[in-house]
Design a protein around this motif. Structure first.
Motif, PDB file in Angstrom:
ATOM      1  N   ASN A  39     -15.467 -11.250 -39.095  1.00  0.00           N
ATOM      2  CA  ASN A  39     -15.907 -11.394 -40.482  1.00  0.00           C
ATOM      3  C   ASN A  39     -17.426 -11.334 -40.576  1.00  0.00           C
ATOM      4  O   ASN A  39     -17.995 -10.653 -41.438  1.00  0.00           O
ATOM      5  CB  ASN A  39     -15.394 -12.728 -41.039  1.00  0.00           C
ATOM      6  N   ARG A  40     -18.092 -12.036 -39.665  1.00  0.00           N
ATOM      7  CA  ARG A  40     -19.559 -12.066 -39.673  1.00  0.00           C
ATOM      8  C   ARG A  40     -20.140 -10.691 -39.327  1.00  0.00           C
ATOM      9  O   ARG A  40     -21.160 -10.285 -39.884  1.00  0.00           O
ATOM     10  CB  ARG A  40     -20.078 -13.109 -38.676  1.00  0.00           C
ATOM     11  N   LEU A  41     -19.495  -9.984 -38.403  1.00  0.00           N
ATOM     12  CA  LEU A  41     -19.967  -8.651 -38.024  1.00  0.00           C
ATOM     13  C   LEU A  41     -19.815  -7.670 -39.184  1.00  0.00           C
ATOM     14  O   LEU A  41     -20.714  -6.864 -39.451  1.00  0.00           O
ATOM     15  CB  LEU A  41     -19.208  -8.139 -36.798  1.00  0.00           C
ATOM     16  N   LEU A  85     -27.594 -14.533 -41.386  1.00  0.00           N
ATOM     17  CA  LEU A  85     -26.361 -14.086 -40.729  1.00  0.00           C
ATOM     18  C   LEU A  85     -26.569 -13.892 -39.231  1.00  0.00           C
ATOM     19  O   LEU A  85     -25.683 -14.225 -38.426  1.00  0.00           O
ATOM     20  CB  LEU A  85     -25.873 -12.791 -41.376  1.00  0.00           C
ATOM     21  N   VAL A  86     -27.718 -13.371 -38.844  1.00  0.00           N
ATOM     22  CA  VAL A  86     -28.023 -13.248 -37.413  1.00  0.00           C
ATOM     23  C   VAL A  86     -27.973 -14.636 -36.766  1.00  0.00           C
ATOM     24  O   VAL A  86     -27.415 -14.805 -35.683  1.00  0.00           O
ATOM     25  CB  VAL A  86     -29.398 -12.585 -37.195  1.00  0.00           C
ATOM     26  N   GLU A  87     -28.513 -15.625 -37.442  1.00  0.00           N
ATOM     27  CA  GLU A  87     -28.500 -16.979 -36.899  1.00  0.00           C
ATOM     28  C   GLU A  87     -27.069 -17.521 -36.804  1.00  0.00           C
ATOM     29  O   GLU A  87     -26.732 -18.245 -35.855  1.00  0.00           O
ATOM     30  CB  GLU A  87     -29.400 -17.877 -37.738  1.00  0.00           C
ATOM     31  N   GLN A  88     -26.222 -17.177 -37.762  1.00  0.00           N
ATOM     32  CA  GLN A  88     -24.813 -17.581 -37.682  1.00  0.00           C
ATOM     33  C   GLN A  88     -24.126 -16.948 -36.459  1.00  0.00           C
ATOM     34  O   GLN A  88     -23.335 -17.596 -35.780  1.00  0.00           O
ATOM     35  CB  GLN A  88     -24.066 -17.169 -38.952  1.00  0.00           C
ATOM     36  N   ILE A  89     -24.433 -15.667 -36.217  1.00  0.00           N
ATOM     37  CA  ILE A  89     -23.825 -14.981 -35.068  1.00  0.00           C
ATOM     38  C   ILE A  89     -24.312 -15.601 -33.761  1.00  0.00           C
ATOM     39  O   ILE A  89     -23.539 -15.802 -32.823  1.00  0.00           O
ATOM     40  CB  ILE A  89     -24.098 -13.461 -35.132  1.00  0.00           C
ATOM     41  N   ASP A  90     -25.594 -15.962 -33.708  1.00  0.00           N
ATOM     42  CA  ASP A  90     -26.096 -16.644 -32.509  1.00  0.00           C
ATOM     43  C   ASP A  90     -25.448 -18.020 -32.340  1.00  0.00           C
ATOM     44  O   ASP A  90     -25.193 -18.452 -31.213  1.00  0.00           O
ATOM     45  CB  ASP A  90     -27.625 -16.784 -32.565  1.00  0.00           C
ATOM     46  N   SER A  91     -25.165 -18.692 -33.440  1.00  0.00           N
ATOM     47  CA  SER A  91     -24.471 -19.985 -33.353  1.00  0.00           C
ATOM     48  C   SER A  91     -23.083 -19.800 -32.756  1.00  0.00           C
ATOM     49  O   SER A  91     -22.614 -20.649 -31.979  1.00  0.00           O
ATOM     50  CB  SER A  91     -24.374 -20.629 -34.741  1.00  0.00           C
ATOM     51  N   ARG A 107     -32.374 -16.952 -15.984  1.00  0.00           N
ATOM     52  CA  ARG A 107     -33.521 -16.459 -16.743  1.00  0.00           C
ATOM     53  C   ARG A 107     -33.176 -16.344 -18.225  1.00  0.00           C
ATOM     54  O   ARG A 107     -32.022 -16.210 -18.593  1.00  0.00           O
ATOM     55  CB  ARG A 107     -33.958 -15.084 -16.221  1.00  0.00           C
ATOM     56  N   ILE A 108     -34.217 -16.362 -19.035  1.00  0.00           N
ATOM     57  CA  ILE A 108     -34.038 -16.205 -20.473  1.00  0.00           C
ATOM     58  C   ILE A 108     -34.253 -14.732 -20.840  1.00  0.00           C
ATOM     59  O   ILE A 108     -35.000 -14.020 -20.160  1.00  0.00           O
ATOM     60  CB  ILE A 108     -35.009 -17.121 -21.259  1.00  0.00           C
ATOM     61  N   ASN A 109     -33.601 -14.283 -21.875  1.00  0.00           N
ATOM     62  CA  ASN A 109     -33.731 -12.893 -22.329  1.00  0.00           C
ATOM     63  C   ASN A 109     -34.845 -12.802 -23.374  1.00  0.00           C
ATOM     64  O   ASN A 109     -35.240 -13.806 -23.968  1.00  0.00           O
ATOM     65  CB  ASN A 109     -32.401 -12.419 -22.937  1.00  0.00           C
ATOM     66  N   THR A 110     -35.349 -11.588 -23.602  1.00  0.00           N
ATOM     67  CA  THR A 110     -36.427 -11.424 -24.577  1.00  0.00           C
ATOM     68  C   THR A 110     -35.965 -11.653 -26.006  1.00  0.00           C
ATOM     69  O   THR A 110     -36.768 -11.965 -26.874  1.00  0.00           O
ATOM     70  CB  THR A 110     -37.041 -10.010 -24.499  1.00  0.00           C
ATOM     71  N   GLU A 111     -34.678 -11.478 -26.265  1.00  0.00           N
ATOM     72  CA  GLU A 111     -34.133 -11.729 -27.598  1.00  0.00           C
ATOM     73  C   GLU A 111     -32.743 -12.319 -27.448  1.00  0.00           C
ATOM     74  O   GLU A 111     -32.096 -12.178 -26.414  1.00  0.00           O
ATOM     75  CB  GLU A 111     -34.080 -10.442 -28.431  1.00  0.00           C
ATOM     76  N   SER A 112     -32.299 -12.969 -28.494  1.00  0.00           N
ATOM     77  CA  SER A 112     -30.960 -13.557 -28.468  1.00  0.00           C
ATOM     78  C   SER A 112     -29.921 -12.442 -28.615  1.00  0.00           C
ATOM     79  O   SER A 112     -30.225 -11.344 -29.084  1.00  0.00           O
ATOM     80  CB  SER A 112     -30.826 -14.560 -29.606  1.00  0.00           C
ATOM     81  N   PRO A 113     -28.663 -12.739 -28.242  1.00  0.00           N
ATOM     82  CA  PRO A 113     -27.623 -11.714 -28.398  1.00  0.00           C
ATOM     83  C   PRO A 113     -27.497 -11.196 -29.831  1.00  0.00           C
ATOM     84  O   PRO A 113     -27.326 -10.000 -30.060  1.00  0.00           O
ATOM     85  CB  PRO A 113     -26.351 -12.438 -27.951  1.00  0.00           C
ATOM     86  N   ALA A 114     -27.599 -12.084 -30.813  1.00  0.00           N
ATOM     87  CA  ALA A 114     -27.380 -11.658 -32.201  1.00  0.00           C
ATOM     88  C   ALA A 114     -28.480 -10.724 -32.699  1.00  0.00           C
ATOM     89  O   ALA A 114     -28.214  -9.842 -33.518  1.00  0.00           O
ATOM     90  CB  ALA A 114     -27.251 -12.862 -33.119  1.00  0.00           C
ATOM     91  N   TRP A 115     -29.705 -10.900 -32.225  1.00  0.00           N
ATOM     92  CA  TRP A 115     -30.760  -9.968 -32.656  1.00  0.00           C
ATOM     93  C   TRP A 115     -30.558  -8.601 -32.019  1.00  0.00           C
ATOM     94  O   TRP A 115     -30.903  -7.572 -32.616  1.00  0.00           O
ATOM     95  CB  TRP A 115     -32.159 -10.535 -32.366  1.00  0.00           C
ATOM     96  N   ALA A 116     -29.958  -8.557 -30.848  1.00  0.00           N
ATOM     97  CA  ALA A 116     -29.580  -7.264 -30.264  1.00  0.00           C
ATOM     98  C   ALA A 116     -28.434  -6.648 -31.061  1.00  0.00           C
ATOM     99  O   ALA A 116     -28.402  -5.431 -31.309  1.00  0.00           O
ATOM    100  CB  ALA A 116     -29.187  -7.436 -28.801  1.00  0.00           C
ATOM    101  N   VAL A 117     -27.490  -7.474 -31.504  1.00  0.00           N
ATOM    102  CA  VAL A 117     -26.392  -6.998 -32.351  1.00  0.00           C
ATOM    103  C   VAL A 117     -26.936  -6.482 -33.680  1.00  0.00           C
ATOM    104  O   VAL A 117     -26.432  -5.496 -34.232  1.00  0.00           O
ATOM    105  CB  VAL A 117     -25.351  -8.123 -32.558  1.00  0.00           C
ATOM    106  N   ASP A 118     -27.960  -7.125 -34.194  1.00  0.00           N
ATOM    107  CA  ASP A 118     -28.632  -6.655 -35.414  1.00  0.00           C
ATOM    108  C   ASP A 118     -29.114  -5.216 -35.228  1.00  0.00           C
ATOM    109  O   ASP A 118     -28.905  -4.350 -36.092  1.00  0.00           O
ATOM    110  CB  ASP A 118     -29.811  -7.580 -35.733  1.00  0.00           C
TER     111      ASP A 118
END
Length: 200
Positions: A39-41, A85-91, A107-118
């Motif tokens: 739904n969020r996607l 919505l990106v923040e909801q997907i990251d949640s 290690r940490i990534n340069t961006e969260s998964p949801a911003w890559a999905v964006d």
């Protein structure tokens, strides 16, 4: 199916659904249950698709200034909705991987998964509209060929980004990488932090 195979399928669905009427005021008819990530996607890509067309319209050199200002307000709201919505997907991802034991050398990534999905959602839109140009009957052969070359690059980029997102999710699930989510804290929408607003 991998996460991005599901996401890319839903993005294509949302884009195709929007273009049935191709109207920025078409109400969304999200076919997925509100509690599902699907739904969020779908909503994410619908917002992106409507905003794509906002951006086309506002670039009309003959647009009425009052209409342009109203549209700019809608673009601002759309940007806020997109960020939320990106923040909801990251949640969703944080909850999904909350029990993962993070490795000591994770290690940490340069961006969260949801911003890559964006970015993946925007790529789906670029592909759709570039393909439209490739198939335009009123365009020159030169134009169509240039767009075909660009389309090939976009498709390669989509494949690469999809692989990178799936690999990132695998790494998070295995504890090799960990997530941190920073809220966007946009200042220009906030009457308390935008000087044009709080100095009124």
């Amino acid at each position: 199916m991998t996460f991005t195979e599901i996401a890319n399928k839903i993005f294509r669905q949302a884009i195709d659904d929007y273009h049935v009427k191709d109207d920025i005021d078409t109400p969304i008819n999200n076919p997925y249950d509100r509690e599902l990530i699907e739904n969020r996607l779908y909503l994410k890509c619908w917002i992106d698709t409507v905003q794509w067309h906002f951006e086309d319209i506002i670039r009309d050199p003959h647009i009425d200034p009052i209409e342009a200002l109203q549209l700019k307000r809608r673009i601002d709201q759309s940007n806020q909705d997109r960020t939320d919505l990106v923040e909801q997907i990251d949640s969703y991802f944080r909850t999904k991987y909350s029990d993962v034991k993070v490795l000591p050398d994770a290690r940490i990534n340069t961006e969260s998964p949801a911003w890559a999905v964006d970015r993946l959602s925007i790529l789906a839109l670029k592909i759709y509209h570039m393909r439209e140009q490739v198939e335009r009957p009123d365009a020159s052969e030169e134009h169509r060929q240039k767009c075909a070359n660009k389309l090939n690059v976009l498709l390669e980029q989509q494949a690469d980004l999809s692989t990178a997102i799936d690999q990132l999710l695998e790494d998070i699930e295995a504890g090799r990488k960990y997530m941190k989510v920073y809220r966007q804290m946009k200042m220009y929408n906030d009457p308390a932090t935008n000087p044009v607003l709080y100095k009124k």
